[in-house]
Scaffold this active site. Structure first.
Site, PDB file in Angstrom:
ATOM      1  N   SER A  25      -6.048   2.934   4.368  1.00 46.77           N
ATOM      2  CA  SER A  25      -5.435   2.358   3.171  1.00 46.77           C
ATOM      3  C   SER A  25      -6.503   1.710   2.286  1.00 46.77           C
ATOM      4  CB  SER A  25      -4.361   1.330   3.554  1.00 46.77           C
ATOM      5  OG  SER A  25      -3.502   1.098   2.480  1.00 46.77           O
TER       6      SER A  25
ATOM      7  N   LYS B 294      -0.080   3.675  -2.760  1.00 45.89           N
ATOM      8  CA  LYS B 294      -1.053   4.768  -2.672  1.00 45.89           C
ATOM      9  C   LYS B 294      -0.392   6.132  -2.505  1.00 45.89           C
ATOM     10  CE  LYS B 294      -4.772   1.880  -0.789  1.00 45.89           C
ATOM     11  NZ  LYS B 294      -4.058   0.609  -0.551  1.00 45.89           N
TER      12      LYS B 294
ATOM     13  N   SER C 140       0.794  -1.235   0.000  1.00 49.54           N
ATOM     14  CA  SER C 140       0.000   0.000   0.000  1.00 49.54           C
ATOM     15  C   SER C 140       0.823   1.280   0.000  1.00 49.54           C
ATOM     16  CB  SER C 140      -0.963   0.008   1.191  1.00 49.54           C
ATOM     17  OG  SER C 140      -2.058  -0.830   0.939  1.00 49.54           O
TER      18      SER C 140
END
Length: 402
Positions: free
Chosen positions: A125, A68, A65
């Site tokens: 997330s 992101k 993640s």
């Protein structure tokens, strides 16, 4: 020498060679397994751009993640140039709604604001929120991933490839600690007006409190971002930034075995960075679950190399472990970035001899290392036995580009 003694000697050396070959094969298997998992860490001084600490900075690892962070970079860029507005409602597609957790629970046909998508990515997330932004800016997630990789190149992230906006598992989605710290610094440098989002610990979404995953930020003084990440393939990742006495550091840890180990390592890296101290490279390896194994021990016992040096930085000493029988066991030396020469130093897996550092320094052509006759670098070039040597072959980036 008697014939019997000569035969015994030949037999001993033959057996010794077979054991060495077996050990080398085992080490190759272990090295492959470690590389497949991958781990790395880096800390950068935001003011000077200098590398404060670095271990395996250019090893490619799945970002999870931390992906992101690039989705957020492009979202902030779109807000800055007017392509998006912070209160703009974006449509939720079935593709976005069906993303695996963690997510905000968005449903096909709904709309969600840009700001809620940003907060959902930073805190929980949220994979569905990342996909909504991707489709809103790129038309499709696949095209947005191409935009992400193109932006990565503009930022000097030469070893990073994106295939989705969320960081969900993809074998071809790769990054490095060095690239991720560049992205972290770029977010604060290019969008200072939006960097406050990374300090968000929770927010209210449709009447429910959404809590964040970055628990280290709750207990590390001065930490005000950035992002956590985890998949089975990547391990536990973390990008962080913290300020102490007006001095800001950025750090990235990739491939830790547990969330607690990752957080503990990041705290140690930042503490040492603020104190201008070295962090033992073995701590990074331990956080990733790497341990000295039987093959390494066997190779060390068979090696004619009497001393070993992993880099040209000032020595970082970790307490030697003792076996059940009381014998000391030297830690494995791991590669770290050479600050003075800007290149990656070789990894040498070997026991250190009992020769004192001061005695070795008196005859070594490289200060604090070893005698010229026992130099692992010369042995490597003249065909001598080498235990394990890793060099990325890539030039370290100039500090001004970080």
């Amino acid at each position: 020498m008697s014939i019997a003694s000569e035969k015994s000697g030949r037999l001993f050396h033959r057996l010794r060679g077979r054991v060495a070959a077996t050990a080398f094969a085992a080490l190759a298997m272990v090295a492959g397994a470690v590389h497949a998992g991958g781990y790395g860490a880096i800390v950068i001084d935001a003011t000077t751009g200098k590398v404060v600490e670095s271990v395996n900075p250019n090893d490619q690892i799945h970002p999870a993640s931390l992906t992101k962070m690039m989705t957020l970079y492009l979202a902030f860029q779109a807000l800055q140039n007017g392509k998006l507005k912070i209160d703009q409602q974006l449509p939720v597609s079935s593709w976005a709604a069906n993303k695996s957790p963690t997510k905000l629970g968005l449903r096909n046909g709904q709309t969600v604001s840009v700001e809620d998508c940003i907060l959902g990515m930073v805190t929980k997330s949220a994979n569905d929120a990342a996909t909504v932004v991707a489709e809103g800016l790129g038309g499709s997630e696949a095209h947005f991933a191409e935009m992400m990789t193109a932006q990565a190149r503009l930022l000097g992230m030469t070893d990073t490839y994106f295939n989705n906006a969320s960081g969900l598992p993809d074998p071809d989605q790769l990054t490095t600690a060095n690239d991720m710290v560049k992205l972290a610094m770029a977010l604060y440098r290019d969008f200072p007006q939006d960097s406050h989002y990374f300090a968000t610990k929770e927010f209210v979404f449709r009447g429910q409190i959404v809590h964040g995953h970055n628990h280290l930020m709750d207990r590390y003084p001065g930490m005000d971002g950035l992002k956590t990440g985890f998949t089975d393939a990547s391990g536990f990742n973390l990008a962080s930034t913290a300020v102490r006495d007006g001095h800001r550091l950025f750090g990235v840890v990739l491939g830790s075995r547990t969330a607690a180990g990752r957080d503990q390592l990041m705290a140690r890296l930042l503490d040492d960075g603020f104190a201008n101290q070295q962090t033992p490279a073995t701590l990074v390896a331990q956080a990733a679950g790497v341990r000295e194994n039987a093959a390494m021990k066997m190779l060390a016992a068979l090696s004619p190399i009497s001393t070993a040096q992993a880099d040209t930085l000032p020595a970082t000493r970790s307490l030697p472990k003792r076996s059940r029988h009381g014998a000391k066991r030297a830690p494995v030396a791991l590669a770290r970035q050479d600050r003075r020469h800007g290149k990656a130093a070789p990894t040498v897996l070997a026991r250190r001899s009992g020769t004192s550092r001061a005695a070795a320094a008196s005859t070594c052509p490289r200060r604090g290392a070893h005698s010229r006759s026992n130099c692992p670098q010369q042995r490597r070039s003249t065909g001598g036995t080498k235990l394990a040597y890793r060099n990325s072959g890539k030039k370290a980036p100039k500090l001004a580009q970080l």
